[in-house]
Design a protein around this motif. Structure first.
Motif, short mmCIF file in Angstrom:
data_model
loop_
_atom_site.label_atom_id
_atom_site.label_comp_id
_atom_site.label_asym_id
_atom_site.label_seq_id
_atom_site.Cartn_x
_atom_site.Cartn_y
_atom_site.Cartn_z
N GLY A 186 0.79 -25.92 9.91
CA GLY A 186 0.60 -25.63 11.32
C GLY A 186 0.84 -24.17 11.62
N THR A 187 0.46 -23.75 12.83
CA THR A 187 0.57 -22.36 13.24
C THR A 187 1.64 -22.20 14.31
N PRO A 188 2.80 -21.63 13.96
CA PRO A 188 3.84 -21.39 14.98
C PRO A 188 3.36 -20.41 16.04
N GLN A 211 6.17 -14.43 4.59
CA GLN A 211 5.08 -13.53 4.21
C GLN A 211 3.81 -14.32 3.90
N HIS A 212 3.94 -15.32 3.05
CA HIS A 212 2.80 -16.17 2.74
C HIS A 212 2.76 -17.40 3.64
N TYR A 213 3.92 -18.00 3.84
CA TYR A 213 4.09 -19.15 4.73
C TYR A 213 5.51 -19.10 5.28
N TYR A 214 5.72 -19.87 6.37
CA TYR A 214 7.08 -20.23 6.76
C TYR A 214 7.34 -21.59 6.13
N PHE A 215 8.24 -21.63 5.17
CA PHE A 215 8.52 -22.89 4.47
C PHE A 215 9.62 -23.64 5.21
N VAL A 216 9.30 -24.84 5.67
CA VAL A 216 10.24 -25.63 6.46
C VAL A 216 10.27 -27.06 5.92
N PRO A 218 -4.49 -1.31 11.51
CA PRO A 218 -3.11 -1.80 11.42
C PRO A 218 -2.66 -2.59 12.64
N ARG A 219 -3.44 -2.53 13.73
CA ARG A 219 -3.07 -3.29 14.94
C ARG A 219 -3.58 -4.73 14.88
N VAL A 220 -4.30 -5.06 13.84
CA VAL A 220 -4.76 -6.43 13.64
C VAL A 220 -3.83 -7.12 12.66
N LYS A 221 -3.30 -8.28 13.06
CA LYS A 221 -2.37 -9.02 12.23
C LYS A 221 -2.96 -10.39 11.88
N LEU A 222 -2.52 -10.94 10.77
CA LEU A 222 -2.95 -12.26 10.35
C LEU A 222 -1.80 -13.24 10.55
N SER A 223 -2.05 -14.30 11.28
CA SER A 223 -0.97 -15.26 11.56
C SER A 223 -0.49 -15.92 10.28
N ILE A 224 0.75 -16.36 10.30
CA ILE A 224 1.36 -17.02 9.14
C ILE A 224 1.61 -18.47 9.50
N SER A 225 1.16 -19.36 8.64
CA SER A 225 1.31 -20.80 8.89
C SER A 225 2.67 -21.29 8.41
N ALA A 226 3.11 -22.37 9.02
CA ALA A 226 4.29 -23.09 8.54
C ALA A 226 3.82 -24.27 7.70
N THR A 227 4.57 -24.60 6.68
CA THR A 227 4.21 -25.74 5.84
C THR A 227 5.45 -26.43 5.30
N THR A 228 5.27 -27.71 5.03
CA THR A 228 6.38 -28.49 4.46
C THR A 228 6.28 -28.56 2.94
#
Length: 202
Positions: A81-83, A50-55, A29-39
C-alpha cells in the motif's frame, strides 16, 4: 511556496515506466517517487524507508483502518500500500510526488484524492510492446502471452486517466510528462486562491 502535485502513473508491463521515471527523477530533483509499505520480508540489499516501508501485518491493517494508506492490495499473501503522510509532506515542501501503481490502485487513489493527476503510459502499439517483452529474454512464451493479455485489459483503463503519454522514445515521454506537470500548476482549479488574491489586492 507552490504546493506540489500528486501524480498517479500507470501503464502495462513493457511500456517503459521504470526507464521514464529513472530519467525524470535524474532530471528534476523536485520530483519524488512514493515509497510503498509492505508486509513481506526485506530482500537482500533492500533498505527500510528507501525501497519499501517494511511493516508487520498488524501494523499495515491498523494503518489501513485509520485511513493512512491511499491504496492497498494483497499479493501472494502479503499486503502492499501507499502511505499518505510522506507524500503530503513532500507535496507541502513543493515537490511533485509520483505514485507508480497499477490501474486498480490508481482508481483507489483517484477516489480518495480527486485532485491527483493521472498519467497513463502507452506503448506505440501492441506489436511494439510484444517486441519489448521478447527483447528482455527473461520470460517464457506463456508468460509473455499472459502479460500481453493483461496489457490489453489495462490499456482499456487509460480512458480513466487525465493524460496519456505514448512512449515512442524515453526523451519524448519524459518531456511530455514535464509539460503536463508544468501545465497542471497553472490550471484554474489549482489557482482559485491566486485569483481571489488578485481581486482583493487593491
Amino acid at each position: 511556496m507552490t504546493k506540489g502535485l500528486m501524480v498517479v502513473l500507470s501503464g502495462p508491463s513493457g511500456a517503459g515506466k521504470d526507464t521514464i521515471l529513472h530519467t525524470l527523477l535524474q532530471r528534476d530533483p523536485r520530483v519524488k517517487l512514493s515509497i510503498s509499505a509492505t508486509t513481506r520480508k526485506p530482500r537482500e540489499g533492500e533498505v527500510d524507508g528507501q525501497h519499501y516501508y517494511f511493516v508487520t501485518r498488524e501494523q499495515f491493517l491498523a494503518m489501513r483502518e485509520r485511513g493512512e494508506v491511499l491504496e492497498s492490495a494483497e499479493y501472494c499473501g502479503n499486503f502492499y500500500g501507499t502511505p499518505e503522510k510522506p507524500i503530503r509532506d513532500w507535496m507541502a515542501a513543493g515537490n511533485d510526488v509520483i505514485l507508480e501503481i497499477e490501474v486498480q490502485g490508481g482508481a483507489q487513489v483517484k477516489q480518495k484524492c480527486p485532485d491527483c493527476v493521472g498519467i497513463f503510459i502507452l506503448p506505440p502499439s501492441i506489436k511494439e510492446l510484444e517486441r519489448r517483452l521478447r527483447d528482455r529474454g527473461t520470460e517464457t512464451e506463456e508468460a509473455i502471452q499472459k502479460r500481453l493479455d493483461a496489457a490489453c485489459g489495462e490499456i482499456q483503463h487509460a480512458r480513466d486517466y487525465d493524460y496519456v503519454v505514448i512512449n515512442d522514445t524515453v526523451e519524448n515521454a519524459v518531456e511530455a510528462i514535464q509539460n503536463i506537470l508544468r501545465a497542471e500548476k497553472y490550471s484554474k482549479c489549482r489557482n482559485f486562491d491566486t485569483i481571489e488574491g488578485v481581486l482583493n489586492n487593491d
